[in-house]
Motif scaffolding. Structure first.
Motif, PDB file in Angstrom:
ATOM      1  N   ARG A  41       0.840  -1.201   0.000  1.00  0.00           N
ATOM      2  CA  ARG A  41       0.000   0.000   0.000  1.00  0.00           C
ATOM      3  C   ARG A  41       0.870   1.243   0.000  1.00  0.00           C
ATOM      4  O   ARG A  41       1.935   1.285   0.625  1.00  0.00           O
ATOM      5  CB  ARG A  41      -0.918   0.008   1.226  1.00  0.00           C
ATOM      6  N   THR A  66      -7.068   1.856  -5.513  1.00  0.00           N
ATOM      7  CA  THR A  66      -7.345   1.938  -4.075  1.00  0.00           C
ATOM      8  C   THR A  66      -8.820   1.716  -3.796  1.00  0.00           C
ATOM      9  O   THR A  66      -9.183   1.070  -2.799  1.00  0.00           O
ATOM     10  CB  THR A  66      -6.900   3.306  -3.532  1.00  0.00           C
ATOM     11  N   ASP A  70     -10.127  -1.233  -1.333  1.00  0.00           N
ATOM     12  CA  ASP A  70     -10.870  -0.914  -0.120  1.00  0.00           C
ATOM     13  C   ASP A  70     -12.257  -1.522  -0.124  1.00  0.00           C
ATOM     14  O   ASP A  70     -12.784  -1.895   0.925  1.00  0.00           O
ATOM     15  CB  ASP A  70     -10.969   0.599   0.061  1.00  0.00           C
ATOM     16  N   GLN A 117     -13.146  -6.988  10.010  1.00  0.00           N
ATOM     17  CA  GLN A 117     -14.095  -5.882  10.020  1.00  0.00           C
ATOM     18  C   GLN A 117     -14.752  -5.749  11.394  1.00  0.00           C
ATOM     19  O   GLN A 117     -14.887  -4.643  11.929  1.00  0.00           O
ATOM     20  CB  GLN A 117     -15.146  -6.089   8.938  1.00  0.00           C
TER      21      GLN A 117
END
Length: 410
Positions: A41, A66, A70, A117
């Protein structure tokens, strides 16, 4: 179409590269099954990844925007993914890479992504913060245990606690530790032990297993129940490499059920040895202190003032005797001096006293009334009575005549 070429009529390199690029571009988009071995990244619109075949020893460089990366959620390295890619050949160095247009975590990786998450969500709420964690009791009297029935984890905890601290009591609530209803079962057992006022600490223990086997210990409801518990919670789930979410919210994480037993109770033998050593050090310290203080006391008692308390007065007595002697001598000298002065004064007084004169044969004459002295023949006439005072009395005399001394003529 293949390019015609020979040693006499070679094709330009650029044309060949262009043809290869055209052939690669004709492959179009394709879904691939691969493993993510690296994600680089950076602060840019494009990110770089490395895919590897899950069977063959082959890998490829992949670029991804990106936004696409994401959107896929957390992708831990080593995850299995399904990606829609398009091959690209770069003109300048003829390097081949793949552009990722869409990516999805597959298999265990999908579970890892979902757990990641949930972990970020709970962490954002502060459930993992250190200030929320409660301190374990130094010596728990009653230990609550949530584990599977007749499991190795139960035996490990019970055996090690009994061996380390036999006086500790364990109250066990069996629960399902795997399967669809396991999280609810563990929550029920946890609530029962947490409501018991005698329970000082609760251990949630389970042996090792796969990610799916331990999935119930990452259930959001169970994690929140552990965070809300009144009693300190120790998690001992799986092996040292396993990290279900309960580990992050528990007050203490133990790497194994055996490690949990070692963390919640002290070792009786070690503590007894430490206590014995402490008592020995205390005895030596007390003996040293008593010896030192006895030496000080002996030194004080050996001082002359304590051996003979009156010895300090000897010098004062001697000085007092000397001063008294001086005072008496001074008084004697003063008395003798004063006596000599008195005798001299008495002698002088006596020498000047009329009585002394009378004692030598003289007399004092006064008129008959005793008011006027007769010191001359002219002071008395024939026929007068006068009085004569002698040393031993007085006489009354009558003047029968006067004999005067002839006056001297010049």
């Amino acid at each position: 179409m293949a390019l015609n070429s020979s040693a006499e009529q070679p094709q330009p390199l650029g044309r060949v590269i262009g043809a290869v690029k055209d052939w690669v571009g004709r492959l179009g988009e394709v879904w691939v099954d691969a493993q993510v071995v690296e994600i680089k990244r950076r602060n840019a619109p494009t990110q770089f990844m490395t895919f590897r075949d899950r069977v063959a020893n082959m890998s490829a460089q992949v670029t991804v925007s990106t936004m696409v990366l994401d959107a896929a959620g957390p992708i831990p390295e080593g995850s299995r993914v399904t990606a829609r890619v398009r091959p690209r050949l770069w003109d300048r160095d003829t390097s081949l890479s793949f552009e990722c247009l869409e990516i999805q975590v597959a298999g265990e990786g999908r579970l890892l992504a979902q757990l990641e998450q949930l972990k970020r969500k709970l962490q954002a709420e502060g459930l993992f913060d250190g200030h929320r964690k409660k301190r374990l009791p130094l010596l728990p009297h009653v230990i609550g245990l949530v584990t599977g029935r007749d499991s190795d984890a139960e035996r490990d905890v019970v055996t090690n606690v009994a061996r380390r601290w036999p006086a500790a009591r364990i109250r066990t609530r069996h629960a399902l530790v795997q399967g669809a209803n396991s999280a609810e079962s563990v929550m029920t057992a946890l609530a029962h032990l947490d409501a018991d006022p005698e329970v000082d600490v609760i251990v949630i223990a389970r042996g090792g297993g796969s990610l799916e086997d331990l999935l119930s210990f990452s259930d959001e409801g169970l994690v929140r129940a552990v965070a809300a518990a009144r009693t300190p919670i120790v998690s001992a789930i799986g092996h040292e490499r396993d990290y279900p979410l309960v580990d992050f919210v528990a007050d203490l994480r133990a790497s194994t059920p055996t490690d949990a037993a070692k963390r919640i109770v002290p070792d009786h033998a070690t503590e007894a040895a430490g206590l014995s050593q402490a008592r020995q050090r205390l005895d030596r310290a007390l003996l040293t202190t008593i010896t030192r203080e006895q030496s000080r006391l002996d030194a004080v008692r050996s001082r002359p003032v304590l051996v003979d308390p009156t010895s300090a007065f000897v010098a004062h007595y001697e000085r007092l005797h000397l001063l008294r002697h001086r005072l008496e001598a001074g008084i004697d000298r003063r008395i003798r001096t004063e006596e000599a002065d008195v005798r001299a004064a008495v002698t002088a007084i006596r020498a000047l006293s009329p009585k002394r004169t009378l004692e030598r044969g003289y007399a004092v004459l006064v008129d008959a009334a005793g008011h006027r002295s007769v010191s001359s023949v002219t002071d008395a006439a024939t026929g007068d009575r006068i009085r004569a005072y002698l040393a031993d009395g007085e006489l009354s005399l009558d003047v029968v005549g006067t004999i005067g001394k002839e006056p001297e003529h010049g």
